[in-house]
Design a protein around this motif. Structure first.
Motif, PDB file in Angstrom:
ATOM      1  N   LYS A  93      17.496  28.054 -39.175  1.00  0.00           N
ATOM      2  CA  LYS A  93      17.260  29.460 -38.816  1.00  0.00           C
ATOM      3  C   LYS A  93      18.203  29.917 -37.703  1.00  0.00           C
ATOM      4  O   LYS A  93      18.835  30.982 -37.805  1.00  0.00           O
ATOM      5  N   ILE A  94      18.314  29.124 -36.645  1.00  0.00           N
ATOM      6  CA  ILE A  94      19.135  29.534 -35.501  1.00  0.00           C
ATOM      7  C   ILE A  94      20.620  29.350 -35.795  1.00  0.00           C
ATOM      8  O   ILE A  94      21.440  30.222 -35.474  1.00  0.00           O
ATOM      9  N   PHE A  95      20.983  28.236 -36.421  1.00  0.00           N
ATOM     10  CA  PHE A  95      22.394  27.995 -36.709  1.00  0.00           C
ATOM     11  C   PHE A  95      22.962  29.096 -37.594  1.00  0.00           C
ATOM     12  O   PHE A  95      24.040  29.646 -37.316  1.00  0.00           O
ATOM     13  N   LEU A  96      22.262  29.425 -38.673  1.00  0.00           N
ATOM     14  CA  LEU A  96      22.752  30.469 -39.573  1.00  0.00           C
ATOM     15  C   LEU A  96      22.800  31.826 -38.876  1.00  0.00           C
ATOM     16  O   LEU A  96      23.733  32.607 -39.082  1.00  0.00           O
ATOM     17  N   GLY A  97      21.792  32.118 -38.050  1.00  0.00           N
ATOM     18  CA  GLY A  97      21.774  33.387 -37.333  1.00  0.00           C
ATOM     19  C   GLY A  97      22.956  33.531 -36.393  1.00  0.00           C
ATOM     20  O   GLY A  97      23.640  34.568 -36.369  1.00  0.00           O
ATOM     21  N   VAL A  98      23.217  32.493 -35.595  1.00  0.00           N
ATOM     22  CA  VAL A  98      24.333  32.529 -34.643  1.00  0.00           C
ATOM     23  C   VAL A  98      25.666  32.554 -35.389  1.00  0.00           C
ATOM     24  O   VAL A  98      26.566  33.340 -35.062  1.00  0.00           O
ATOM     25  N   PHE A  99      25.793  31.684 -36.386  1.00  0.00           N
ATOM     26  CA  PHE A  99      27.038  31.588 -37.157  1.00  0.00           C
ATOM     27  C   PHE A  99      27.379  32.919 -37.819  1.00  0.00           C
ATOM     28  O   PHE A  99      28.509  33.422 -37.689  1.00  0.00           O
ATOM     29  N   SER A 306      18.292  13.626 -21.084  1.00  0.00           N
ATOM     30  CA  SER A 306      18.242  12.678 -22.202  1.00  0.00           C
ATOM     31  C   SER A 306      19.339  12.912 -23.239  1.00  0.00           C
ATOM     32  O   SER A 306      19.673  11.999 -23.995  1.00  0.00           O
ATOM     33  N   ASN A 307      19.890  14.121 -23.260  1.00  0.00           N
ATOM     34  CA  ASN A 307      20.867  14.472 -24.313  1.00  0.00           C
ATOM     35  C   ASN A 307      21.953  15.360 -23.709  1.00  0.00           C
ATOM     36  O   ASN A 307      22.119  16.507 -24.126  1.00  0.00           O
ATOM     37  N   PHE A 308      22.681  14.834 -22.738  1.00  0.00           N
ATOM     38  CA  PHE A 308      23.538  15.686 -21.912  1.00  0.00           C
ATOM     39  C   PHE A 308      24.852  16.075 -22.581  1.00  0.00           C
ATOM     40  O   PHE A 308      25.448  17.078 -22.207  1.00  0.00           O
ATOM     41  N   LEU A 309      25.331  15.333 -23.568  1.00  0.00           N
ATOM     42  CA  LEU A 309      26.650  15.604 -24.108  1.00  0.00           C
ATOM     43  C   LEU A 309      26.656  16.788 -25.071  1.00  0.00           C
ATOM     44  O   LEU A 309      27.409  17.756 -24.876  1.00  0.00           O
ATOM     45  N   PHE A 310      25.837  16.747 -26.130  1.00  0.00           N
ATOM     46  CA  PHE A 310      25.791  17.824 -27.118  1.00  0.00           C
ATOM     47  C   PHE A 310      24.403  18.460 -27.232  1.00  0.00           C
ATOM     48  O   PHE A 310      24.168  19.263 -28.134  1.00  0.00           O
ATOM     49  N   GLY A 311      23.488  18.141 -26.338  1.00  0.00           N
ATOM     50  CA  GLY A 311      22.153  18.694 -26.401  1.00  0.00           C
ATOM     51  C   GLY A 311      21.398  18.164 -27.610  1.00  0.00           C
ATOM     52  O   GLY A 311      21.777  17.166 -28.224  1.00  0.00           O
ATOM     53  N   THR A 312      20.332  18.838 -27.975  1.00  0.00           N
ATOM     54  CA  THR A 312      19.516  18.405 -29.117  1.00  0.00           C
ATOM     55  C   THR A 312      19.652  19.338 -30.313  1.00  0.00           C
ATOM     56  O   THR A 312      18.855  19.285 -31.238  1.00  0.00           O
ATOM     57  N   GLY A 313      20.667  20.206 -30.291  1.00  0.00           N
ATOM     58  CA  GLY A 313      20.955  21.050 -31.444  1.00  0.00           C
ATOM     59  C   GLY A 313      20.368  22.441 -31.326  1.00  0.00           C
ATOM     60  O   GLY A 313      19.337  22.656 -30.668  1.00  0.00           O
ATOM     61  N   LEU A 314      21.021  23.405 -31.963  1.00  0.00           N
ATOM     62  CA  LEU A 314      20.550  24.787 -31.955  1.00  0.00           C
ATOM     63  C   LEU A 314      19.130  24.870 -32.510  1.00  0.00           C
ATOM     64  O   LEU A 314      18.812  24.267 -33.535  1.00  0.00           O
TER      65      LEU A 314
END
Length: 445
Positions: A93-99, A306-314
Motif C-alpha cells: 500500500k505505501i510503496f505503491l502510493g509513494v512510487f 535494531s534496523n539502522f541501515l535500511f529500516g524495516t521497509g515502507l
C-alpha cells in the motif's frame, strides 16, 4: 484578480494541459473528500492520476533516478517482509502510493518542460483561491451561516473545527487546519517577503495580506512554526544584524499572542516540553498530541537501533509501533493515532528507511537549498524565493506531517530539486561569461 490566467499562458494553452493542471490542483488542495476509505483512501485526484500515469508510463518510461531509489526501497521492503518486520499489505500500500506519486509528479515536471517558476506561479494562484474560501468560511462563522463554515455537507473528511481566538480554526478544503498551514506555507513566505520588503513578487499586496490572514486564522501550532522558520530564513538571506532587532520582537509578540490566546497551542506547547524533558506523562493531564509525538519518537528510535541501515521497509512503522509503543497498556482511545505515519516524516523515515532514506532525503533538503546572493544585484529572485518557500514546507513535513505523499508533497520536492538545477545552470553560465570577458577585452585591444 488573475490577469495572467489566459489560454496564452504556456502552462494553459491546450485543453489537455488545463485538465492536467486540474488534477494537480485536486491533489494539492482538495483532500477532504474520499470515494472510499477501506482498504485505502481514494481521493478525488486519484482517477486522474491513475489515467495520466498509464498514458505517460508508455510514453516516457521510467526515469533512472526513480528506478535506482525505489529499487533499493523495494529490495529492503521485501527483505523485511521475509524477516517478519513488516506485512505484505502494509508494504504494498505505501510503496505503491509513494512510487506512483513521485513518478506522477516527475511526469508533471517533464510534460511542462521543467518550468519551475511557471508551475510555482500556478500553485500560488491556487493558494489565493484557497485563501478566499478560508476567508469566506471565517465570515460565514461570524454571521452564523453554517453551510458556509461547516463544509461537511459536501466534504466527507472535512468540517467545522472549533477553537482559536474567534471560535473557529480555518481549514478550508482540508480535514484539519494543520494541513492548510502546511500547504500554504510556501505562499506565506512569498507573502511575508512582499509585505516586509514592499514588493509584489508573484502576489500583489492584497493577495499577500489575504494569504497571511487566512494562514494565521488556522491557529495551528504548525503555522507558528512556519512563521518562525520564515523569519529565520529572511534573516539568513538579508543579514542577521540588520533585521534581528525587528524579528525578535515580532517573534516574541507572536508567540505570546498564540500562547495566551490559543488554549490548544498553550496546552500542546507545555505538554510537549514536559514530556520530552522528563519522558513521563499523565493520562488526562498531558496533551494527547504530545503523548502521540513522544510515543512515535520512542518507537522510531527503538526500531532504528535494531534496523539502522535500511529500516524495516515502507509501511512498517505500524508493526514497530505494536512492538515498542509505551501506551500499549492504556485503553483510552486515541493514543494509537498516527501509528502508521509516526506523526512526523523525519521519524517515519528513520523508522522505515533507516540511514539510507533519512540521509538521502536530508542531503536533498540541505544541498538543494538556494540562498539569496546579496552581492549580485542581477541575481534572479525566483531561485531563492521558491527555494526558501518550499524549504519551509519540507521542514514542517519533517517535523509534524508523517504522510509521504498527501497534499501533493512530492510535487514540491521535485520543484525544490529542479529549482536547484536551474540555479546551478544559471551560476555555471554566469561563470562561463565571466571567464570569457577578459579574453574578449584583450582581443579588442
Amino acid at each position: 484578480m488573475f490577469k495572467n490566467l489566459t489560454i496564452e499562458d504556456p502552462l494553459f494553452r491546450t485543453r489537455q494541459s488545463r485538465w492536467v493542471l486540474l488534477v494537480v490542483f485536486l491533489a494539492i488542495f482538495v483532500n477532504s473528500y474520499v470515494f472510499i476509505k477501506e482498504p485505502a483512501e481514494v481521493y478525488l485526484s486519484y482517477p486522474g492520476i491513475a489515467l495520466l500515469l498509464l498514458l505517460w508510463l508508455f510514453r516516457f518510461g521510467l526515469p533512472p533516478v526513480i528506478i535506482q531509489v525505489f529499487g533499493i526501497l523495494l529490495f529492503a521492503g521485501v527483505l523485511n517482509i521475509i524477516l517478519g518486520n513488516n506485512t505484505i499489505g502494509n508494504f504494498v500500500k505505501i510503496f505503491l502510493g509513494v512510487f506512483m506519486s513521485y513518478l506522477f509528479f516527475y511526469y508533471i515536471m517533464k510534460v511542462f518542460e521543467f518550468k519551475v517558476e511557471e508551475l510555482y506561479r500556478w500553485y500560488l494562484k491556487g493558494c489565493v483561491i484557497l485563501s478566499l474560501i478560508g476567508l469566506f468560511q471565517f465570515f460565514s462563522f461570524l454571521v452564523g451561516f453554517r453551510y458556509g463554515y461547516d463544509l461537511s455537507w459536501i466534504l466527507n473528511k472535512g468540517g467545522f473545527i472549533g477553537g482559536g481566538n474567534f471560535g473557529i480554526r480555518i481549514n478550508a478544503l482540508f480535514p484539519e487546519p494543520t494541513y492548510l498551514a502546511c500547504t500554504l506555507s510556501p505562499a506565506m513566505f512569498v507573502a511575508m517577503y512582499n509585505l516586509f520588503r514592499k514588493q509584489q513578487l508573484y502576489l500583489n499586496r492584497w493577495q499577500s495580506a489575504l494569504v497571511i490572514v487566512v494562514f494565521t486564522l488556522s491557529f495551528s501550532g504548525l503555522a507558528f512554526a512556519a512563521f518562525l522558520i520564515a523569519g529565520i530564513l529572511l534573516l539568513v538571506n538579508f543579514g542577521l544584524v540588520r533585521y534581528i532587532l525587528l524579528f525578535v520582537p515580532v517573534l516574541m509578540i507572536s508567540f505570546s499572542f498564540m500562547y495566551n490566546n490559543v488554549e490548544e497551542f498553550r496546552q500542546r506547547y507545555d505538554s510537549t516540553v514536559e514530556i520530552f524533558r522528563t519522558g513521563q506523562f499523565k493520562v488526562g493531564e498531558t496533551h494527547g498530541s504530545s503523548v502521540i509525538l513522544y510515543n512515535n519518537y520512542h518507537v522510531a528510535l527503538e526500531n532504528f537501533k535494531s534496523n539502522f541501515l535500511f529500516g524495516t521497509g515502507l509501511g512498517s512503522h505500524q508493526v514497530a509501533f505494536e512492538q515498542y509503543s509505551i501506551t500499549k497498556g492504556i485503553k483510552t482511545w486515541g493514543f494509537d493515532l498516527n501509528s502508521q505515519d509516526a506523526n512526523s516524516m523525519l521519524l517515519r523515515l528513520i523508522s522505515e528507511t533507516g540511514l539510507f532514506g533519512t540521509i538521502l532525503f536530508l542531503v536533498l533538503f540541505f544541498k538543494c537549498y538556494v540562498k539569496r546572493h546579496e552581492e549580485d544585484p542581477d541575481f534572479p529572485p525566483r531561485f531563492w524565493i521558491i527555494s526558501n518557500g518550499i524549504f519551509i514546507m519540507i521542514a514542517l513535513n519533517l517535523l509534524r506531517q508523517g504522510h509521504y505523499f498527501l497534499n501533493g508533497f512530492p510535487f514540491f520536492v521535485w520543484l525544490y530539486y529542479y529549482n536547484y538545477l536551474d540555479y546551478t545552470s544559471y551560476m555555471a553560465e554566469k561563470a562561463e561569461k565571466h571567464k570569457q570577458q577578459p579574453s574578449a577585452g584583450l582581443a579588442g585591444g
